[in-house]
Design a protein around this motif. Structure first.
Motif, short mmCIF file in Angstrom:
data_model
loop_
_atom_site.label_atom_id
_atom_site.label_comp_id
_atom_site.label_asym_id
_atom_site.label_seq_id
_atom_site.Cartn_x
_atom_site.Cartn_y
_atom_site.Cartn_z
N MET A 68 5.82 2.66 -6.66
CA MET A 68 5.33 2.76 -5.30
C MET A 68 3.97 2.04 -5.23
O MET A 68 3.07 2.35 -5.98
CB MET A 68 5.19 4.22 -4.90
CG MET A 68 4.57 4.41 -3.56
SD MET A 68 4.57 6.11 -2.97
CE MET A 68 3.15 6.75 -3.79
N ASP A 69 3.86 1.14 -4.31
CA ASP A 69 2.59 0.44 -4.16
C ASP A 69 1.73 1.15 -3.10
O ASP A 69 2.17 2.08 -2.43
CB ASP A 69 2.80 -1.03 -3.80
CG ASP A 69 3.56 -1.23 -2.50
OD1 ASP A 69 3.97 -0.22 -1.89
OD2 ASP A 69 3.73 -2.37 -2.09
N SER A 70 0.49 0.69 -2.97
CA SER A 70 -0.43 1.36 -2.05
C SER A 70 0.00 1.22 -0.59
O SER A 70 -0.27 2.11 0.22
CB SER A 70 -1.85 0.85 -2.24
OG SER A 70 -1.93 -0.52 -1.89
N ASN A 71 0.67 0.14 -0.23
CA ASN A 71 1.14 -0.02 1.15
C ASN A 71 2.14 1.06 1.53
O ASN A 71 2.11 1.59 2.64
CB ASN A 71 1.76 -1.39 1.36
CG ASN A 71 0.73 -2.49 1.39
OD1 ASN A 71 -0.44 -2.24 1.66
ND2 ASN A 71 1.17 -3.70 1.11
N THR A 72 3.04 1.40 0.62
CA THR A 72 4.02 2.45 0.88
C THR A 72 3.32 3.79 1.06
O THR A 72 3.68 4.58 1.96
CB THR A 72 5.02 2.53 -0.28
OG1 THR A 72 5.63 1.26 -0.47
CG2 THR A 72 6.10 3.56 0.00
N TRP A 118 0.21 4.36 2.12
CA TRP A 118 -0.52 4.41 3.39
C TRP A 118 0.44 4.43 4.57
O TRP A 118 0.14 5.05 5.60
CB TRP A 118 -1.52 3.27 3.49
CG TRP A 118 -2.65 3.47 2.54
CD1 TRP A 118 -2.96 2.72 1.45
CD2 TRP A 118 -3.60 4.54 2.56
NE1 TRP A 118 -4.04 3.25 0.80
CE2 TRP A 118 -4.46 4.37 1.46
CE3 TRP A 118 -3.82 5.63 3.39
CZ2 TRP A 118 -5.51 5.23 1.18
CZ3 TRP A 118 -4.87 6.49 3.11
CH2 TRP A 118 -5.70 6.29 2.03
N SER A 142 14.96 7.61 -2.77
CA SER A 142 14.46 6.62 -3.73
C SER A 142 15.53 6.18 -4.71
O SER A 142 16.62 6.57 -4.72
CB SER A 142 13.28 7.19 -4.49
OG SER A 142 13.65 8.31 -5.26
#
Length: 62
Positions: free
Chosen positions: A1-5, A7, A62
């Motif tokens: 999971m990246d930070s965009n997901t 936020w 997921s």
């Protein structure tokens, strides 16, 4: 999971949480007053149910 997901998820939480007070503040206030009347055990039960449903949704999606 990246930070965009992360936020994006936080933004969606804010949208969902803010919807009822924006659309119907009187109903939201009455509901909140009823929630304040619950005992600690009842609040913990609903909190646990929310956590478990949320985890199940994250696992399933997921």
């Amino acid at each position: 999971m990246d930070s965009n997901t992360f936020w994006l998820a936080m933004g969606l939480v804010l949208v969902v949480e803010g919807f009822m007070p924006f659309v119907s503040p009187a109903t939201w206030r009455r509901t909140f007053m009823q929630i304040l009347q619950l005992h600690d055990g009842q609040l913990r039960f609903f909190g646990l149910c929310s956590v478990l449903i949320g985890l199940a949704m994250v696992w399933w999606l997921s």
